[in-house]
Write an enzyme that holds these catalytic residues in place. Structure first.
Site, PDB file in Angstrom:
ATOM      1  N   TYR A 207       0.844  -1.205   0.000  1.00  0.00           N
ATOM      2  CA  TYR A 207       0.000   0.000   0.000  1.00  0.00           C
ATOM      3  C   TYR A 207       0.876   1.251   0.000  1.00  0.00           C
ATOM      4  CZ  TYR A 207      -2.826  -3.909   1.455  1.00  0.00           C
ATOM      5  OH  TYR A 207      -3.397  -5.138   1.534  1.00  0.00           O
TER       6      TYR A 207
ATOM      7  N   VAL B  98      -2.232  -8.666   6.671  1.00  0.00           N
ATOM      8  CA  VAL B  98      -2.608  -8.091   7.954  1.00  0.00           C
ATOM      9  C   VAL B  98      -2.544  -9.137   9.083  1.00  0.00           C
ATOM     10  CG1 VAL B  98      -5.093  -8.473   7.870  1.00  0.00           C
ATOM     11  CG2 VAL B  98      -4.212  -6.379   8.889  1.00  0.00           C
TER      12      VAL B  98
END
Lengths: 305, 305, 305, 305
Positions: free
Chosen positions: B240, B258
């Site tokens: 990201y 994550v």
């Protein structure tokens, strides 16, 4: 290598017809779109060239790479308080991103970021000294004292520089420029107008392929971690919103300029400079990118394989 | 290598305290933040491991890399009509970018892009088949038939998946999803919930380090140009808005999840998987990134030097 | 008044050719673009009409005005914690604005805002009750118990409602919707599908022209301050990014619907409803706006003079 | 009326403590936050005042209303090719909106739009003439030849005007400014620095309440349709992202300035000017808005009832 360079040019030549020469200033608009040159500087410092590799062209945004190295040398990692190091994603993002992130540009290779880098290189000193510092680095690494700013190009850049002035004043309104906007932009426009040949450019960038050292002399031009940082910024942000495509096709850190030049770094192998004025839609030299792709195909230097 | 892995873990261990475990679903929130594992799969196919390298964790977004390989296998370059391959620049850009670019996500490693990839892998077939295809690839490359979806995690993902549903419906409104939104998301949530250990993950990703071939058997898992494309997308978009930082610090193509896992590809050398659940502000495993940085420092595998 | 209405229709009639009928659902696409009706409800409660003023049409977004009145009645000013009351400026702003402002829509007359209003009117009760409440208000004020939802239109709205679903899930991801997205949207799609004639609509909106009271009976439909708020929201936000143009040309608070209807409030004078299915580029009835402009020219009811 | 004005001030007085005086330039920062004045100009041209109604203050953005009237007089509806007439929705939208809409500001009452209006009023003539034209209008309508630019304020505005310069250069880069940026901004900064008292301001704006005519003399200051357009632009755009709130609370077209002044138009009744330097979060005078609200409560002049 001489043969590979010739082959790369042969592969690239037809692509000259697929792009458009930048025409926002007369000095660029009148360049012959048939021009095509390439040069490679290797670990021994020797530069091989082919095509129009001795003809100077306007390096434009390629100067941002060297300015970044110099600004980091001058102010150190504090520079990253003023400019980020992430891709911006989008051409038009620039001022939107600047507003959302309160005047801090996303990275040093977009225009707004390069203006901040310039401001930091000027520091508290005279603006002219910043250009002299840049020219000193380029001349020393390229082994050519004749490298200079094309003042006609610089003047044209300044005349058509409304958007860059807007970026400058915008950052100034957030307190992210220390020097007067026109003074910073004067240096910015002049750095874009430095004229160099492919041979000069490849030699000048050679230290980035060898951990910051000139491989011929062993001299440290910048610390290894800084060279690595610059290469990674080039890889991720060197071609605006065409960076992903360039990374895939060429597989090397690189920086393009609207004058048609591209500097690419092959870590551990050397530096390559190409020049062909006709640009693709993203503002990268069409034949230049094709030549680099052909060269990497033949050398296997993509960092991804 | 065993020694290097142990050293990397030792360097990384203190960083476990600097991050936060993802807590948006119970199954992730209850993971012990003290966990830390690493594994390396080399050219001979042998996997070296250290720490908690045998404990399965939720691979989450790392699955996007394998889904991308499979979707490209299925639909070819037409996939790029539906999803771009440039960095998105910004975490919150996602839906803004989607609106400006009329429902076409910027790249396959952001959520919206991965949903499109999933839709294409489903194609006209049953949704379950897409998950089976993914599991078949992972099991075959990891040499472990026990790899499976953690259905509790998948159910939790679905329950908390409002934002992803919004992205799905948004793209559907632009005609960029062929299958029903809930069907695509069901596969998407399940692919995120695949559980693997560091050993399994490193072995499964090995072909990306060797031009698409399993270096142990010589089998082509995907064509060389596709492996290169995937690596370049990982390098530019894998983390990201932390991609630039990761590229600099680690210098390898990688993808974080994550759940605290990271898969990194060292072209020509091998694949590395790390796991430590506490995440930095950008959602990347804090100790995991530190371990990779230490490993690259010791091996010199950064692609930028 | 009868004469003025006829004149307004005569002026407006040629404008039917300048717009396009909404064609995203069949039930709207097949409406005859030649239709044109107008009705005025005055202080005595009497409704004057001309043209196709007795033919029911899909009121679409005009329902948002009545839903707003009902939701404010139910939850009071707490509603403004969930939805703003400022113009959104731009059609495509919607989801960008939603992201920047964390799932709180700019005003109750854009789609996202109306979904929030619907969610609040549902409250903890059954979804059907919200529609019944709306129909009860409309039937009572229009003096016509036959007013109903066109279920074919509602079903079509639902089938083509991807973008609204995306908005719903987006707000849900920020915790700004209390009820299940599909439940809220079901009510939303049905409220859009209420069918009314110009006569019914003008009579139903009459209380907004008289400080919230039915001028015929003196009954308070809503408090004066709420009527004033609704009128001001209509004036500033009633026509998306065409609100400024409508304010200038017509000079009255109003709300347009994609079915070709417009409800306009002339404070102290009465309520006007027009209908003509062909829409201008901003989604407002072309002939309808022209008819209102002609009516205001003749009556001098613009609030700006 | 005198009594109503006194009551309005009494209601408003406590609100002086709830705002903050603009402090971006010294000349504004040092104004006593306790100041509070109001004036009303009625159909007979007589001006009633209360409180500090004779003390000149910096009218700032209120000048945009008069500049708009003058530019429309000079170039006619062609002005709307250069600047829109819809609400912008958001304070930070300004430059984002400018980028998305290619340098055309959303309306003439945001800064970017007012710069375009100024550029058009200058036209091909000398910049000073534009200021003289503005002063001539203000002096004639206010019946006071002493009205002038506060040059200290103008100089301070210019010194702190980075953001406005950025907007100017941005629009210039899109070809939406005909005159040199600094020349346009010089006029812009000076128009903001006009000093007027509440009495002068109310009298100067009186023609906008009577269809463009001075009600005392019957002289047409601008055509009726232009007065109506200006009032509608004020209603929808006069207070940036606080326009909806002002429309509801006060219910009159109005324009606020960062100097603490507000001009409000009560169509058919007269013009009101208030002044109190402490501003609410949206940059509108806190006590000034409260005074207007109180006045409208007592007179019933809200256009929405």
């Amino acid at each position: 290598m001489q043969e590979i360079l010739a082959e790369a040019l042969a592969v690239a030549a037809p692509h000259r017809a697929s792009g458009r020469v930048a025409d926002y200033i007369p000095a660029l608009a009148r360049i012959d779109p048939g021009k095509l040159g390439i040069a490679f500087a290797g670990p021994d410092g020797v530069v091989h060239g082919a095509g129009d590799c001795d003809e100077p062209f306007s390096i434009q945004s390629i100067s941002k790479v060297f300015m970044l190295a110099l600004a980091l040398e001058k102010v150190g990692v504090k520079l990253w308080d003023k400019v980020g190091r992430e891709p911006s994603g989008d051409p038009f993002n620039s001022i939107i991103q600047l507003e959302v992130e309160k005047g801090k540009p996303r990275n040093p290779l977009i225009n707004a970021g390069a203006v901040v880098v310039t401001d930091n290189l000027i520091g508290g000193g005279p603006a002219d000294a910043a250009i002299e510092t840049l020219l000193a680095l380029l001349r020393a690494q390229a082994r050519d004292e004749s490298i200079a700013v094309d003042e006609e190009v610089a003047a044209s850049e300044s005349q058509t520089g409304s958007r860059n002035r807007s970026l400058g004043w915008f950052m100034r309104s957030f307190g992210n420029l220390a020097n007067p906007v026109e003074e910073v932009l004067d240096v910015y426009f002049r750095q874009c107008a430095v004229a160099m040949s492919c041979r000069q450019l490849a030699r000048a960038g050679l230290f980035l392929a060898f951990d910051g050292r000139d491989p011929q002399t062993g001299e440290e031009i910048c610390p290894w971690h800084r060279a690595r940082r610059i290469n990674s910024v080039m890889m991720l942000c060197g071609h605006y919103d065409n960076s992903g495509e360039f990374a895939f096709r060429v597989g090397l850190p690189g920086k393009s300029g609207v004058g048609g030049g591209i500097l690419a770094i092959a870590p551990g192998h050397g530096a390559v400079a190409v020049w062909s004025p006709a640009l693709n839609a993203a503002g990268t030299s069409a034949a230049g990118a094709a030549a680099l792709e052909a060269l990497v195909d033949r050398t296997g230097w993509s960092v991804f394989v």
